[in-house]
Design a protein around this motif. Structure first.
Motif, PDB file in Angstrom:
ATOM      1  N   GLU A 185       0.827  -1.263   0.001  1.00  0.00           N
ATOM      2  CA  GLU A 185       0.058   0.019   0.026  1.00  0.00           C
ATOM      3  C   GLU A 185       0.823   1.019   0.041  1.00  0.00           C
ATOM      4  OE1 GLU A 185      -2.739   0.099   3.098  1.00  0.00           O
ATOM      5  OE2 GLU A 185      -3.968  -1.743   2.238  1.00  0.00           O
ATOM      6  N   LEU A 186       1.885   1.119   0.575  1.00  0.00           N
ATOM      7  CA  LEU A 186       3.027   2.335   0.641  1.00  0.00           C
ATOM      8  C   LEU A 186       3.645   2.400  -0.533  1.00  0.00           C
ATOM      9  CD1 LEU A 186       4.554   2.249   4.117  1.00  0.00           C
ATOM     10  CD2 LEU A 186       2.811   3.760   3.160  1.00  0.00           C
ATOM     11  N   GLY A 187       3.506   1.508  -1.776  1.00  0.00           N
ATOM     12  CA  GLY A 187       4.049   1.546  -2.881  1.00  0.00           C
ATOM     13  C   GLY A 187       5.529   0.769  -2.877  1.00  0.00           C
ATOM     14  N   ASN A 188       5.801  -0.126  -1.917  1.00  0.00           N
ATOM     15  CA  ASN A 188       7.185  -0.509  -1.898  1.00  0.00           C
ATOM     16  C   ASN A 188       7.222  -1.756  -0.889  1.00  0.00           C
ATOM     17  OD1 ASN A 188       9.862  -1.550  -1.899  1.00  0.00           O
ATOM     18  ND2 ASN A 188      10.872   0.622  -2.051  1.00  0.00           N
ATOM     19  N   THR A 189       7.075  -3.043  -1.587  1.00  0.00           N
ATOM     20  CA  THR A 189       7.095  -4.207  -0.532  1.00  0.00           C
ATOM     21  C   THR A 189       8.351  -4.517   0.298  1.00  0.00           C
ATOM     22  OG1 THR A 189       7.911  -5.739  -2.432  1.00  0.00           O
ATOM     23  CG2 THR A 189       5.270  -5.514  -2.010  1.00  0.00           C
ATOM     24  N   LYS A 190       9.373  -3.942  -0.258  1.00  0.00           N
ATOM     25  CA  LYS A 190      10.748  -3.904   0.445  1.00  0.00           C
ATOM     26  C   LYS A 190      10.820  -3.244   1.512  1.00  0.00           C
ATOM     27  CE  LYS A 190      13.741  -4.713  -3.384  1.00  0.00           C
ATOM     28  NZ  LYS A 190      14.984  -3.966  -4.292  1.00  0.00           N
ATOM     29  N   ALA A 191       9.626  -2.262   1.973  1.00  0.00           N
ATOM     30  CA  ALA A 191       9.623  -1.548   3.379  1.00  0.00           C
ATOM     31  C   ALA A 191       9.080  -2.389   4.309  1.00  0.00           C
ATOM     32  CB  ALA A 191       8.754  -0.393   2.989  1.00  0.00           C
ATOM     33  N   ALA A 192       8.436  -3.823   4.103  1.00  0.00           N
ATOM     34  CA  ALA A 192       7.689  -4.536   5.550  1.00  0.00           C
ATOM     35  C   ALA A 192       8.609  -4.492   6.188  1.00  0.00           C
ATOM     36  CB  ALA A 192       7.365  -5.720   4.414  1.00  0.00           C
ATOM     37  N   ASP A 251      23.123   6.207   7.591  1.00  0.00           N
ATOM     38  CA  ASP A 251      23.341   5.051   6.458  1.00  0.00           C
ATOM     39  C   ASP A 251      23.503   5.833   5.243  1.00  0.00           C
ATOM     40  OD1 ASP A 251      23.735   3.133   4.423  1.00  0.00           O
ATOM     41  OD2 ASP A 251      22.762   1.802   5.615  1.00  0.00           O
ATOM     42  N   MET A 252      24.815   6.549   4.764  1.00  0.00           N
ATOM     43  CA  MET A 252      24.812   7.358   3.608  1.00  0.00           C
ATOM     44  C   MET A 252      24.846   6.707   2.167  1.00  0.00           C
ATOM     45  SD  MET A 252      24.349  10.155   5.107  1.00  0.00           S
ATOM     46  CE  MET A 252      24.552  11.309   3.968  1.00  0.00           C
ATOM     47  N   SER A 253      24.796   5.448   2.070  1.00  0.00           N
ATOM     48  CA  SER A 253      24.889   4.651   0.929  1.00  0.00           C
ATOM     49  C   SER A 253      23.827   5.248  -0.201  1.00  0.00           C
ATOM     50  CB  SER A 253      24.720   3.348   1.147  1.00  0.00           C
ATOM     51  OG  SER A 253      23.498   2.728   1.543  1.00  0.00           O
ATOM     52  N   GLU A 254      24.278   5.340  -1.440  1.00  0.00           N
ATOM     53  CA  GLU A 254      23.249   5.705  -2.429  1.00  0.00           C
ATOM     54  C   GLU A 254      21.961   4.927  -2.323  1.00  0.00           C
ATOM     55  OE1 GLU A 254      22.821   6.236  -7.271  1.00  0.00           O
ATOM     56  OE2 GLU A 254      24.803   6.042  -6.227  1.00  0.00           O
ATOM     57  N   CYS A 255      21.641   3.636  -2.297  1.00  0.00           N
ATOM     58  CA  CYS A 255      20.681   2.682  -2.015  1.00  0.00           C
ATOM     59  C   CYS A 255      19.803   3.138  -0.866  1.00  0.00           C
ATOM     60  CB  CYS A 255      21.105   1.455  -2.012  1.00  0.00           C
ATOM     61  SG  CYS A 255      19.538   0.187  -1.919  1.00  0.00           S
ATOM     62  N   MET A 256      20.466   3.338   0.529  1.00  0.00           N
ATOM     63  CA  MET A 256      19.551   3.929   1.331  1.00  0.00           C
ATOM     64  C   MET A 256      19.172   5.327   1.199  1.00  0.00           C
ATOM     65  SD  MET A 256      19.157   1.346   3.334  1.00  0.00           S
ATOM     66  CE  MET A 256      19.542   0.008   2.155  1.00  0.00           C
ATOM     67  N   LEU A 257      19.805   6.219   0.635  1.00  0.00           N
ATOM     68  CA  LEU A 257      19.494   7.666   0.494  1.00  0.00           C
ATOM     69  C   LEU A 257      18.061   7.596  -0.464  1.00  0.00           C
ATOM     70  CD1 LEU A 257      22.746   9.529   0.115  1.00  0.00           C
ATOM     71  CD2 LEU A 257      21.210   9.864   2.100  1.00  0.00           C
ATOM     72  N   LYS A 258      18.207   6.759  -1.276  1.00  0.00           N
ATOM     73  CA  LYS A 258      16.899   6.690  -2.176  1.00  0.00           C
ATOM     74  C   LYS A 258      15.698   6.277  -1.281  1.00  0.00           C
ATOM     75  CE  LYS A 258      19.332   6.098  -6.702  1.00  0.00           C
ATOM     76  NZ  LYS A 258      19.677   5.141  -7.658  1.00  0.00           N
ATOM     77  N   ALA A 259      15.858   5.370  -0.445  1.00  0.00           N
ATOM     78  CA  ALA A 259      14.924   4.634   0.282  1.00  0.00           C
ATOM     79  C   ALA A 259      14.718   5.458   1.725  1.00  0.00           C
ATOM     80  CB  ALA A 259      15.199   3.085   0.662  1.00  0.00           C
ATOM     81  N   LEU A 260      15.270   6.503   1.908  1.00  0.00           N
ATOM     82  CA  LEU A 260      15.075   7.352   3.151  1.00  0.00           C
ATOM     83  C   LEU A 260      13.789   7.673   3.282  1.00  0.00           C
ATOM     84  CD1 LEU A 260      16.214   8.035   5.752  1.00  0.00           C
ATOM     85  CD2 LEU A 260      16.976  10.143   4.635  1.00  0.00           C
ATOM     86  N   SER A 261      13.021   8.246   2.332  1.00  0.00           N
ATOM     87  CA  SER A 261      11.677   8.828   2.824  1.00  0.00           C
ATOM     88  C   SER A 261      10.719   7.518   2.856  1.00  0.00           C
ATOM     89  CB  SER A 261      11.111   9.574   1.438  1.00  0.00           C
ATOM     90  OG  SER A 261       9.873   9.986   1.389  1.00  0.00           O
ATOM     91  N   ILE A 262      10.854   6.493   2.084  1.00  0.00           N
ATOM     92  CA  ILE A 262       9.873   5.325   2.425  1.00  0.00           C
ATOM     93  C   ILE A 262      10.009   4.591   3.678  1.00  0.00           C
ATOM     94  CG2 ILE A 262      11.224   3.814   0.816  1.00  0.00           C
ATOM     95  CD1 ILE A 262       7.288   3.799   0.858  1.00  0.00           C
ATOM     96  N   ASN A 263      11.536   4.454   3.931  1.00  0.00           N
ATOM     97  CA  ASN A 263      11.732   3.882   5.199  1.00  0.00           C
ATOM     98  C   ASN A 263      10.921   4.531   6.396  1.00  0.00           C
ATOM     99  OD1 ASN A 263      12.911   1.642   4.009  1.00  0.00           O
ATOM    100  ND2 ASN A 263      15.084   2.564   4.341  1.00  0.00           N
ATOM    101  N   LYS A 264      11.171   5.976   6.457  1.00  0.00           N
ATOM    102  CA  LYS A 264      10.505   6.681   7.425  1.00  0.00           C
ATOM    103  C   LYS A 264       9.037   6.609   7.553  1.00  0.00           C
ATOM    104  CE  LYS A 264      14.040  10.403   8.146  1.00  0.00           C
ATOM    105  NZ  LYS A 264      14.159  11.878   7.976  1.00  0.00           N
ATOM    106  N   ARG A 265       8.361   6.575   6.393  1.00  0.00           N
ATOM    107  CA  ARG A 265       6.885   6.366   6.284  1.00  0.00           C
ATOM    108  C   ARG A 265       6.610   5.164   6.804  1.00  0.00           C
ATOM    109  NH1 ARG A 265       6.878   8.034   0.814  1.00  0.00           N
ATOM    110  NH2 ARG A 265       5.395   6.210   0.285  1.00  0.00           N
TER     111      ARG A 265
END
Length: 190
Positions: A119-126, A153-167
């Motif tokens: 529902e948040l748009g990314n199953t990896k955020a489970a 975590d300043m890796s490029e991958c984690m920076l892209k996922a920061l917003s979804i991870n917080k949500r």
């Protein structure tokens, strides 16, 4: 205070990352921490688990036989690790992926985290939804420390996922605080 946390699932579900965030958040809170990852050779879709110990005192070993908190994302991990859970411990499981018999452990809590992540748009955020829920249920970690841990975590991958991870973390807290029945599947209390 010492808490032993065991997280189990498959490679690609963010099991190790979840444990790493828990350890980082606890360190930010001034606790002593160990993080002990373990994964199968095949990584994605293979087995993955990690053990985290959080303590006010020095920790003698990252290895433990019994857990205070068990978080599982697969049926195989549920079967493998439930015997290691303390009688009064917390069992949190992804009810999207696991059909749980509540007789396995009293106090088991199923949360439909994969469906919520979809529902948040990314199953990896489970994993981050489960992290927020676990923090809300146990009171072990502060929301601010979790956010600081993922921001560090300043890796490029984690920076892209920061917003979804917080949500996702916020969604986990929200589900527990509201105990939304459509997502909060079982809660058997003794």
């Amino acid at each position: 205070m010492e808490k032993r946390i065991l997280i189990g699932g498959s490679g690609g579900q963010g099991i190790l990352f979840m444990g790493k965030v828990i350890a980082s958040a606890a360190m930010l809170d001034g606790k002593n921490v160990t993080w002990f990852p373990s994964y199968g050779a095949e990584m994605r879709c293979g087995t993955a688990n990690c053990a985290v110990v959080i303590s006010d005192e020095p920790i003698g070993s990252p290895v433990f036989s019994s857990a205070d908190i068990l978080v599982v994302f697969t049926e195989a991990s549920l079967q493998k690790f439930t015997p290691r859970l303390n009688k009064d411990g917390y069992l949190l499981y992804d009810s999207s992926l696991i059909t749980h018999d509540s007789s396995i452990h009293n106090g088991a809590i199923g949360i439909n985290v994969t469906a919520l992540a979809r529902e948040l748009g990314n199953t990896k955020a489970a994993n981050m939804i489960m992290l927020g829920a676990a923090a809300a249920i146990t009171g072990l970690l502060a929301k601010e420390d979790l956010f600081s841990a993922i921001e560090s975590d300043m890796s490029e991958c984690m920076l892209k996922a920061l917003s979804i991870n917080k949500r996702a973390i916020l969604k986990g807290y929200e589900i527990v605080e509201n105990q939304e029945n459509s997502y909060f599947r079982h809660r058997v209390c003794t």
